[in-house]
Enzyme design. Structure first.
Site, mmCIF file in Angstrom:
data_model
loop_
_atom_site.group_PDB
_atom_site.id
_atom_site.type_symbol
_atom_site.label_atom_id
_atom_site.label_comp_id
_atom_site.label_asym_id
_atom_site.label_seq_id
_atom_site.Cartn_x
_atom_site.Cartn_y
_atom_site.Cartn_z
ATOM 1 N N GLU A 245 100.279 31.442 -40.255
ATOM 2 C CA GLU A 245 98.781 31.356 -40.538
ATOM 3 C C GLU A 245 98.211 30.075 -40.468
ATOM 4 O O GLU A 245 97.088 29.853 -39.945
ATOM 5 C CB GLU A 245 98.704 32.229 -41.770
ATOM 6 C CG GLU A 245 98.932 33.588 -41.677
ATOM 7 C CD GLU A 245 98.266 34.433 -40.859
ATOM 8 O OE1 GLU A 245 96.875 34.120 -40.346
ATOM 9 O OE2 GLU A 245 98.734 35.273 -40.082
ATOM 10 N N HIS B 222 91.110 32.038 -34.138
ATOM 11 C CA HIS B 222 92.279 32.156 -35.065
ATOM 12 C C HIS B 222 93.414 33.273 -34.489
ATOM 13 O O HIS B 222 94.441 33.007 -34.225
ATOM 14 C CB HIS B 222 91.972 32.641 -36.407
ATOM 15 C CG HIS B 222 93.371 32.761 -37.321
ATOM 16 N ND1 HIS B 222 93.697 32.062 -38.141
ATOM 17 C CD2 HIS B 222 93.723 34.129 -37.542
ATOM 18 C CE1 HIS B 222 94.689 32.677 -38.740
ATOM 19 N NE2 HIS B 222 94.849 33.893 -38.519
ATOM 20 N N GLU B 223 92.906 34.475 -34.026
ATOM 21 C CA GLU B 223 93.604 35.639 -33.478
ATOM 22 C C GLU B 223 93.918 35.296 -32.011
ATOM 23 O O GLU B 223 95.407 35.440 -31.920
ATOM 24 C CB GLU B 223 92.600 36.908 -33.395
ATOM 25 C CG GLU B 223 92.271 37.343 -34.874
ATOM 26 C CD GLU B 223 93.502 37.423 -35.748
ATOM 27 O OE1 GLU B 223 94.473 37.613 -35.505
ATOM 28 O OE2 GLU B 223 92.951 37.410 -36.934
ATOM 29 N N HIS C 257 97.055 32.883 -32.441
ATOM 30 C CA HIS C 257 98.375 33.655 -32.678
ATOM 31 C C HIS C 257 98.984 34.035 -31.367
ATOM 32 O O HIS C 257 100.196 34.143 -31.298
ATOM 33 C CB HIS C 257 97.877 34.945 -33.597
ATOM 34 C CG HIS C 257 97.849 34.807 -34.980
ATOM 35 N ND1 HIS C 257 98.950 34.207 -35.438
ATOM 36 C CD2 HIS C 257 96.961 35.183 -35.948
ATOM 37 C CE1 HIS C 257 98.799 34.123 -36.919
ATOM 38 N NE2 HIS C 257 97.530 34.858 -37.278
#
EC number: 3.4.24.-
Length: 290
Positions: free
Chosen positions: A224, A144-145, A148
């Site tokens: 997100e 997930h990071e 980003h």
């Protein structure tokens, strides 16, 4: 509010400093004897708005390290540190970005990514996250990071913040001038802005700034969803990300320091949904499952 990005906090501080500096240097010459010079005011507003946003972006990584006390893993010394570095490296290769710095910090379950560019980033996880999640769930959070970073979310948010900052500065001074002109109608002796202009401008900066934060928060929520989807793609399966979100929903998570809380994968509840930087976990899970 609990979820205020480091970028947003430093952006506000930098804008104030730039505004004071501009006044001291006399470069804010948009007020003339004939009224407002709208072209000069727009240029001034853009300088303040984008200047604050980009300086905040440049400061984001060192400020994140300072705020959380994150320790960058330069030479892994434990099996967990080796696994973290190798996992982030593998995910970064899949995402097509340069290897981020990897860090650990003490705290409740959370993680974050930051940095000025896709190829100069930082991915950090808390000790609480490592202690309360399985390896698959931690890997999903790391994905997930990294998503980003690959999506360029910090730069995107910088551009959005720069635009809304510009409109805040511009509209505040237009309204301040109109109010001041109304209060001083018939006064032929005074010149320059009066107290009405200064007070109105300050009030409008605050009010318009709050409204602008709603716009920024909306885009933050959308990023997100994109990062969750990116994590599922990097993992080749949405289930680990769904499991990680469910685990987060059942854990006592503590927001990051207030100046960067919306950088994290988890944060405290916003006092109003419009100001929330993250969607509800239930909404994120539904989006992944659909």
């Amino acid at each position: 509010m609990k979820r205020v990005l480091l970028f947003l906090a430093t952006n506000l501080a930098v804008m104030i400093v730039l505004g004071i500096t501009a006044s001291l240097l006399g470069v804010n010459k948009f007020l003339t004897a004939n009224g407002l010079n709208l072209g000069a005011l727009l240029a001034f507003a853009a300088l303040m708005g984008f200047g604050g946003a980009f300086i905040s972006l440049w400061m984001s990584k060192p400020m994140a390290k300072w705020s959380t006390g994150a320790r960058v893993i330069d030479s892994p010394s434990t099996s967990t540190e080796f696994w973290l570095v190798q996992t982030v490296e593998r995910l970064a290769q899949r995402a097509g970005v340069a290897m981020p710095e990897v860090a650990i910090y003490e705290g409740e379950p959370n993680a974050f990514a930051t940095g000025a560019t896709r190829n100069s980033s930082l991915v950090a996880v808390s000790t609480g996250l490592l202690q309360n999640m399985s390896r698959d769930e931690v890997e999903a959070v790391l994905a997930h990071e990294v998503a980003h970073v690959a999506n360029g979310d910090m730069v995107t948010l910088t551009l959005i913040q720069g635009v809304v900052n510009t409109f805040v500065v511009f509209l505040s001074r237009v309204v301040g001038y109109l109010v001041d002109s109304f209060l001083r109608r018939g006064d032929q002796e005074s010149s320059g802005p009066g107290i009405g202009y200064m007070v109105t401008t300050i009030v409008c900066d605050i009010v318009f700034g709050i409204l602008a934060s709603i716009i920024v928060a909306y885009f933050s929520r959308q990023r997100e969803f994109r990062a969750d989807r990116g994590a599922a793609q990097l993992m080749g399966n949405p289930q680990p990300m769904v499991s990680a979100l469910r685990r987060l929903g059942g854990l006592h998570t503590e927001p990051l320091p207030q100046n960067m809380a919306s950088s994290g994968i988890a944060g405290g509840p916003a006092w109003m949904a419009l100001f929330a930087s993250h969607p509800p976990i239930e909404s994120r899970i539904r989006a992944l499952q659909s």
